[in-house]
Motif scaffolding. Structure first.
Motif, PDB file in Angstrom:
ATOM      1  N   TYR A 126      85.654  51.766  18.274  1.00 23.51           N
ATOM      2  CA  TYR A 126      85.887  50.501  18.434  1.00 23.51           C
ATOM      3  C   TYR A 126      86.221  49.824  19.755  1.00 23.51           C
ATOM      4  CZ  TYR A 126      86.044  51.846  13.265  1.00 23.51           C
ATOM      5  OH  TYR A 126      85.682  52.296  12.305  1.00 23.51           O
ATOM      6  N   GLY A 127      86.380  48.686  19.665  1.00 16.57           N
ATOM      7  CA  GLY A 127      86.811  47.851  20.830  1.00 16.57           C
ATOM      8  C   GLY A 127      85.547  47.514  21.739  1.00 16.57           C
ATOM      9  N   LEU A 128      85.900  47.661  23.118  1.00 21.42           N
ATOM     10  CA  LEU A 128      84.944  47.313  24.094  1.00 21.42           C
ATOM     11  C   LEU A 128      84.423  48.797  24.446  1.00 21.42           C
ATOM     12  CD1 LEU A 128      83.340  45.534  26.301  1.00 21.42           C
ATOM     13  CD2 LEU A 128      85.413  46.011  27.796  1.00 21.42           C
ATOM     14  N   VAL A 129      82.858  48.757  24.075  1.00 19.20           N
ATOM     15  CA  VAL A 129      82.260  50.185  24.378  1.00 19.20           C
ATOM     16  C   VAL A 129      81.246  49.701  25.555  1.00 19.20           C
ATOM     17  CG1 VAL A 129      80.706  51.828  23.252  1.00 19.20           C
ATOM     18  CG2 VAL A 129      82.616  50.708  21.913  1.00 19.20           C
ATOM     19  N   ARG A 130      81.515  50.435  26.558  1.00 21.83           N
ATOM     20  CA  ARG A 130      80.701  50.274  27.598  1.00 21.83           C
ATOM     21  C   ARG A 130      79.470  51.382  27.617  1.00 21.83           C
ATOM     22  NH1 ARG A 130      84.480  48.512  32.944  1.00 21.83           N
ATOM     23  NH2 ARG A 130      85.410  47.100  31.711  1.00 21.83           N
TER      24      ARG A 130
END
Length: 92
Positions: free
Chosen positions: A4-8
């Motif tokens: 979840y969230g910003l996945v780079r």
């Protein structure tokens, strides 16, 4: 599991030449992508022309929509004319 969230995205690898090597690679990819897009546009144009040669009205969306609206207006006007007649007056 699900992140979840910003996945780079993971970096595949770095070059010893740094950003210059990445720029060259991206330029080559861009040339390849542009060539593919140009070829794709040519294919689309060919299919478009073939469709028009078979049926000149194949892309006449406005005409079809206008015909649908005319039929809808005719149906509603006929229904209104039918509904405006008093139903109980004939039985008196």
């Amino acid at each position: 599991g699900k992140k979840y969230g910003l996945v780079r995205p993971a970096v595949a690898g770095t070059s010893i030449f740094g950003a210059a090597a990445l720029e060259d690679e991206s330029a080559a990819e861009q040339v390849r992508r542009d060539a593919a897009a140009k070829h794709s546009r040519a294919d689309v144009r060919q299919v478009h022309d073939a469709a028009l040669s078979e049926d000149p009205t194949v892309f006449d969306y406005d005409g079809v929509y206008d015909a649908m609206q005319e039929r809808r207006a005719e149906q509603t006007s006929a229904a209104r004319a039918r509904d405006n007649q008093p139903r109980y007056m004939g039985s008196i």
